[in-house]
Design a protein around this motif. Sequence first.
Motif, PDB file in Angstrom:
ATOM      1  N   ARG A 469       1.647   1.974  -8.583  1.00  0.00           N
ATOM      2  CA  ARG A 469       2.269   2.504  -7.368  1.00  0.00           C
ATOM      3  C   ARG A 469       3.429   3.421  -7.746  1.00  0.00           C
ATOM      4  O   ARG A 469       4.160   3.143  -8.702  1.00  0.00           O
ATOM      5  CB  ARG A 469       2.783   1.365  -6.485  1.00  0.00           C
ATOM      6  N   SER A 471       6.729   5.543  -5.833  1.00  0.00           N
ATOM      7  CA  SER A 471       7.510   5.610  -4.605  1.00  0.00           C
ATOM      8  C   SER A 471       8.813   6.347  -4.870  1.00  0.00           C
ATOM      9  O   SER A 471       9.121   6.715  -6.011  1.00  0.00           O
ATOM     10  CB  SER A 471       7.807   4.203  -4.086  1.00  0.00           C
ATOM     11  N   ARG A 472       9.566   6.558  -3.826  1.00  0.00           N
ATOM     12  CA  ARG A 472      10.873   7.183  -3.989  1.00  0.00           C
ATOM     13  C   ARG A 472      11.746   6.357  -4.923  1.00  0.00           C
ATOM     14  O   ARG A 472      12.506   6.887  -5.731  1.00  0.00           O
ATOM     15  CB  ARG A 472      11.529   7.299  -2.618  1.00  0.00           C
ATOM     16  N   TRP A 476       8.976   8.633  -8.010  1.00  0.00           N
ATOM     17  CA  TRP A 476       7.591   9.073  -7.936  1.00  0.00           C
ATOM     18  C   TRP A 476       6.843   8.988  -9.264  1.00  0.00           C
ATOM     19  O   TRP A 476       5.856   9.679  -9.485  1.00  0.00           O
ATOM     20  CB  TRP A 476       7.485  10.467  -7.338  1.00  0.00           C
ATOM     21  N   LYS A 502       6.743   5.852   2.219  1.00  0.00           N
ATOM     22  CA  LYS A 502       5.583   6.532   1.639  1.00  0.00           C
ATOM     23  C   LYS A 502       5.316   5.969   0.249  1.00  0.00           C
ATOM     24  O   LYS A 502       6.240   5.758  -0.552  1.00  0.00           O
ATOM     25  CB  LYS A 502       5.836   8.034   1.559  1.00  0.00           C
ATOM     26  N   TYR A 503       4.025   5.720  -0.050  1.00  0.00           N
ATOM     27  CA  TYR A 503       3.626   5.215  -1.368  1.00  0.00           C
ATOM     28  C   TYR A 503       2.402   5.982  -1.853  1.00  0.00           C
ATOM     29  O   TYR A 503       1.575   6.433  -1.062  1.00  0.00           O
ATOM     30  CB  TYR A 503       3.276   3.726  -1.302  1.00  0.00           C
ATOM     31  N   ARG A 504       2.306   6.117  -3.168  1.00  0.00           N
ATOM     32  CA  ARG A 504       1.124   6.679  -3.805  1.00  0.00           C
ATOM     33  C   ARG A 504       0.527   5.620  -4.737  1.00  0.00           C
ATOM     34  O   ARG A 504       1.270   4.869  -5.378  1.00  0.00           O
ATOM     35  CB  ARG A 504       1.471   7.940  -4.604  1.00  0.00           C
ATOM     36  N   TYR A 505      -0.794   5.619  -4.812  1.00  0.00           N
ATOM     37  CA  TYR A 505      -1.478   4.625  -5.632  1.00  0.00           C
ATOM     38  C   TYR A 505      -2.533   5.286  -6.507  1.00  0.00           C
ATOM     39  O   TYR A 505      -3.105   6.322  -6.156  1.00  0.00           O
ATOM     40  CB  TYR A 505      -2.174   3.583  -4.744  1.00  0.00           C
ATOM     41  N   ARG A 506      -2.799   4.661  -7.618  1.00  0.00           N
ATOM     42  CA  ARG A 506      -3.973   4.950  -8.431  1.00  0.00           C
ATOM     43  C   ARG A 506      -4.326   3.645  -9.166  1.00  0.00           C
ATOM     44  O   ARG A 506      -3.530   2.712  -9.214  1.00  0.00           O
ATOM     45  CB  ARG A 506      -3.729   6.097  -9.415  1.00  0.00           C
ATOM     46  N   GLU A 525      -5.727   9.736  -6.822  1.00  0.00           N
ATOM     47  CA  GLU A 525      -4.527   9.200  -6.192  1.00  0.00           C
ATOM     48  C   GLU A 525      -4.684   9.223  -4.673  1.00  0.00           C
ATOM     49  O   GLU A 525      -5.340  10.105  -4.117  1.00  0.00           O
ATOM     50  CB  GLU A 525      -3.301  10.029  -6.588  1.00  0.00           C
ATOM     51  N   GLU A 527      -2.310   8.526  -0.948  1.00  0.00           N
ATOM     52  CA  GLU A 527      -0.945   8.455  -0.411  1.00  0.00           C
ATOM     53  C   GLU A 527      -0.990   7.848   0.987  1.00  0.00           C
ATOM     54  O   GLU A 527      -1.898   8.145   1.772  1.00  0.00           O
ATOM     55  CB  GLU A 527      -0.330   9.852  -0.366  1.00  0.00           C
ATOM     56  N   THR A 529       1.717   6.217   4.283  1.00  0.00           N
ATOM     57  CA  THR A 529       3.035   5.867   4.833  1.00  0.00           C
ATOM     58  C   THR A 529       2.862   4.653   5.728  1.00  0.00           C
ATOM     59  O   THR A 529       2.028   4.657   6.642  1.00  0.00           O
ATOM     60  CB  THR A 529       3.630   7.033   5.637  1.00  0.00           C
TER      61      THR A 529
END
Length: 536
Positions: A469, A471-472, A476, A502-506, A525, A527, A529
């Motif tokens: 994950r 995130s801010r 990032w 907001k989150y990004r995943y892979r 990836e 994204e 929120t």
Amino acid sequence: MNHWSPTLLFISIGLAGLQAAEPSADEFYRRDTVQTIRLTISKGNLQKMHDSLPERIYVPGNFRWGDVKLKNVGIRYKGNSSSRPEQRHKRSFLIKVNEFEKGTRFLGLRRIALDNGVQFGSLFSEPVITDILRAEGIPASRHNYARVFLNDKFIGVYGNVERIDESFVATHFPGKKGPLYKVHMPGPGAMLNYAGDDVNEYKKAFEPKTNAADKKYDELIELFRDIELGLKTRDAAPLEQQLRMDEFMKTTAIMLFAGCFDQLTGWNPHNYYLYRHQGTGRWSYIPWDLDVGFADRAFGRLPVLEGWNAAWPVPGGPPKPILEAIVTQPELLKRYRAIADGILEKHFKPKKLHRQFDELHALIRDDLAKDPFPSRRITNPNDKGYEDILNKLKQFTTKRYQLARRQLDQPGKRPKPHPGYRPKNHRDPAPGNAPNGPTGLKVVSASHNTIRLQWNDNAENEAGHIVQRASRESNWKFRNHIPRPGRSETEAVDDRGEPGQKYRYRVYAVFQSPRGMAGSKPSNEVEITTKKKGDQ
């Protein structure tokens, strides 16, 4: 005229009664019997089952046990280990006798579960563990073995495991039926923790398995509130009012001694059911999927022996309020230790367990010799046959007893969490260049604080997957966030989100190597929120 003596008349009547007697589920699950089960599925429906994977769909087929024949039953593959289209080991089956013909029952049963027995405990852990649970008065599945034939072809020896469903409730819990919930995947509340008052959140983890359960989520939420209240106030009363505490502490000890790490009482908050008794209003915790017992260093990293202290039953993984309540309240901890001590001496002495393993093996040895699948576990590819598997199980039980005996005799202070096994040149897992990484990562659902993810598993012989994950908070940068040990894993739940963020995943697959875990190329990836507070 014939004259019948009273004795002959009695024998005659008795024999007639035996001939007229209907078989029962007790006979179907008789421990010392290897059943013969025959399944018939058309070629087209077999292809349909395979083409639908990883989704497991029911197709019509026929079921036969002895003289009992059922037509048009539902048959599907069962479990994550049987869901990969390309796998080569034997697949588990679930037969639902009333899938297409409503009201149909088989000896009072709605479902028949045939387990492949290819995990850590092989075919030997589940019958031993369920016997111990039942001997201690804990509701648990009945279990024996079955020779399974598919379209008249022998496909191997299976565990014949009683399914936990409405029929299980009717058999094991007399009287008015209460709600039964199943937790297959982690999610909100799965650690028996309070996750707010939104019923829809809990529905993501707790699947209702009886009619009563659909309308009783408020009772489930009340259970979690009281567990956290008991932890916060260090008062056992809320726990005693809600849970069958002695039953739960017995289960905790049995899971620990047997090395059942893939449980709420172990490392992962899943693989259990909750049932509420209508007479007392208290809940029973019912463990299931117990074929992962009696193995250390699971997936090369879980310290099942050294990291799971018999006197302090709080292993790794996320904190579980109920276990924390037990170890932080002196009277509860004293009670747990007394229960654990008795169970250890009664059921887990090495000689007794070794004899049980040998007896089980003797029961199915000849059938195993004909089993068309390799005599090794998919989790332990270095196995050299069933004798080797049994020796490894015996080594575990000997070490477990000796270590647990020392820990209960001299509890000492609460130990720090075990860091896991780290070879000399260990490196933390990270994405790499290994081929066949996961693809198709997507967000299935998202709420205020929970994100459910799903992907396609393309790897062979992987140790598991790791979701990263960004995130801010991490500027990032992707960081390892959710480990998903095991093959065929295609889902994960992140329940550590914050509202409106907001989150990004892979995700990437990991493989065992001499230097630790080697990673595959990461997936795409995604994204998302999360919802803000107050949003529906």
